[in-house]
Write an enzyme that holds these catalytic residues in place. Structure first.
Site, short mmCIF file in Angstrom:
data_model
loop_
_atom_site.label_atom_id
_atom_site.label_comp_id
_atom_site.label_asym_id
_atom_site.label_seq_id
_atom_site.Cartn_x
_atom_site.Cartn_y
_atom_site.Cartn_z
CB CYS A 36 -17.44 4.56 -13.81
SG CYS A 36 -18.31 3.74 -15.16
CB CYS A 39 -16.33 1.23 -14.71
SG CYS A 39 -16.39 2.60 -15.88
#
Length: 299
Positions: A36, A39
C-alpha cells in the site's frame, strides 16, 4: 466463542499489542499493508507524531491487514490506510483523514483533553512488530525513517537493546557516526553487554574508517592496479565496507585469504570476521559469505 485456533491467536495478539495498553493509554492503531503506497506515505507522519506524544500517553500500534485479516474484518476495514484511536479497548476516533502532522496533532490534543489517559502507566506493549518494521525500513535504505521508529520504541521501552542497536545502525546508515557513538557510549553495563549492542559497536568501529569519495576511488584504483599488494587490498576492503560496499569488501578479503591466509597474522580473515559481527551472524549475506570462507579454508 466459536473462534478457530488461528482466530483466537489473532485475538490474543491484538489484546497484547492494542487492547491491554489502551486500558490507560491512547493507542493509535494503523491498519496497513506492505503493498500500500498511501500507507507508506502516512507511516512517517504517524511515527513522528506518536513519538512526540509518547510522554502524553500515546502509543502507535501497526496492524498488517494481510497478516491479521480477522482483526481487520472485526474493525470493518474496507480500505487502507485506516487509522483509529483506541482507548480502553474501544475505538474512540477515526484518524484516517488526519494525513498531516498538524491535523493529527489537533485530533490527539482534542482526545487527550477529554480522555483520562495516564502516561507511562500502561504495560509495555509487544514491540516485536515495531522492531521488525524498523529493521525492514532500515534494510530498504530508509535510514531516517528507521531512526524515527527505533526512537519511538525507546520511548516505550528505554531498556530495549534491539531498539538501541537499531537506532545506532540507522544513524550509521545515514552517515551520522558521531551521533551513533553518542547512543552507544553512555549505556549501563547490563545493556552494553547485550550481543546486539556488541554488533552495533562493531559496525561503529568499522564506520569510523569511512573515507571521502575521492579517497575511496583512489584506494579502489590502487587495489585494482596491484592485486598482489596486500596492504592496498586491505586498505580498500576497510574503506569499502565503511562506505557501505560490503560485497566488494568481502570479495577482496576472500581473495586475500585464498592467496595467503597467514599474511600479517591473518589480518584479512580477522577483518572479515569483524564484518560478520557488524552485519550480524544471522544475516543471509553473512551466512553465504561464511560458506565461501569455509570453502577457501577447508576445500
Amino acid at each position: 466463542m466459536g473462534l478457530s485456533i488461528e482466530e483466537q491467536k489473532a485475538v490474543d495478539r491484538f489484546r497484547q499489542a492494542v487492547a491491554e495498553p489502551s486500558m490507560t493509554q491512547l493507542v493509535v492503531l494503523d491498519f496497513w499493508a506492505e503493498w500500500c503506497g498511501p500507507c507508506k506515505a502516512l507511516a512517517p507522519v504517524l511515527e513522528k507524531v506518536c513519538a512526540d506524544y509518547a510522554d502524553k500517553g500515546v502509543v502507535l500500534a501497526k496492524l498488517d491487514v494481510d497478516q491479521e485479516p480477522f482483526i481487520a474484518a472485526q474493525f470493518q476495514v474496507r480500505s487502507i490506510p485506516t487509522v483509529y484511536a483506541v482507548f480502553q479497548g474501544q475505538p474512540v476516533a477515526d484518524l484516517t483523514n488526519a494525513r498531516s502532522e498538524s491535523q493529527l496533532r489537533a485530533v490527539l490534543d482534542q482526545l487527550l483533553a477529554k480522555l483520562p489517559v495516564q502516561p507511562g502507566s500502561a504495560p509495555v506493549p509487544d514491540l516485536a512488530p515495531l522492531l521488525a518494521m524498523g529493521e525492514e525500513v532500515l534494510a530498504a535504505g530508509e535510514a531516517e525513517r528507521a531512526q524515527s521508529i527505533f526512537a519511538q520504541i525507546l520511548e516505550m521501552d528505554p531498556d530495549s537493546a534491539a531498539a538501541v542497536a537499531g537506532l545506532a545502525r540507522a544513524l550509521l546508515a545515514a552517515g551520522q557516526v558521531e551521533e551513533a557513538g553518542a547512543v552507544l557510549d553512555p549505556l549501563d553495563p547490563k545493556l552494553a553487554a547485550d550481543p546486539l549492542i556488541a554488533q552495533a559497536r562493531a559496525a561503529l568501529a568499522l564506520a569510523k574508517d569511512r573515507p571521502a569519495d575521492n579517497e575511496l576511488a583512489a584506494l579502489r584504483a590502487a587495489a585494482a592496479a596491484d592485486p598482489a599488494d596486500m596492504e592496498a587490498q586491505l586498505a580498500f576492503a576497510n574503506a569499502a565496507f565503511a562506505a557501505g560496499e560490503r560485497e566488494p569488501a568481502a570479495e577482496t578479503l576472500l581473495r586475500m585469504i585464498a592467496a595467503d591466509r597467514a599474511w600479517n597474522e591473518g589480518a584479512a580473515r580477522a577483518k572479515l570476521l569483524q564484518i560478520f559481527e557488524a552485519v550480524g551472524l544471522e544475516d543471509p549475506w553473512v551466512a553465504a559469505t561464511r560458506r565461501k570462507l569455509a570453502t577457501i579454508l577447508f576445500g
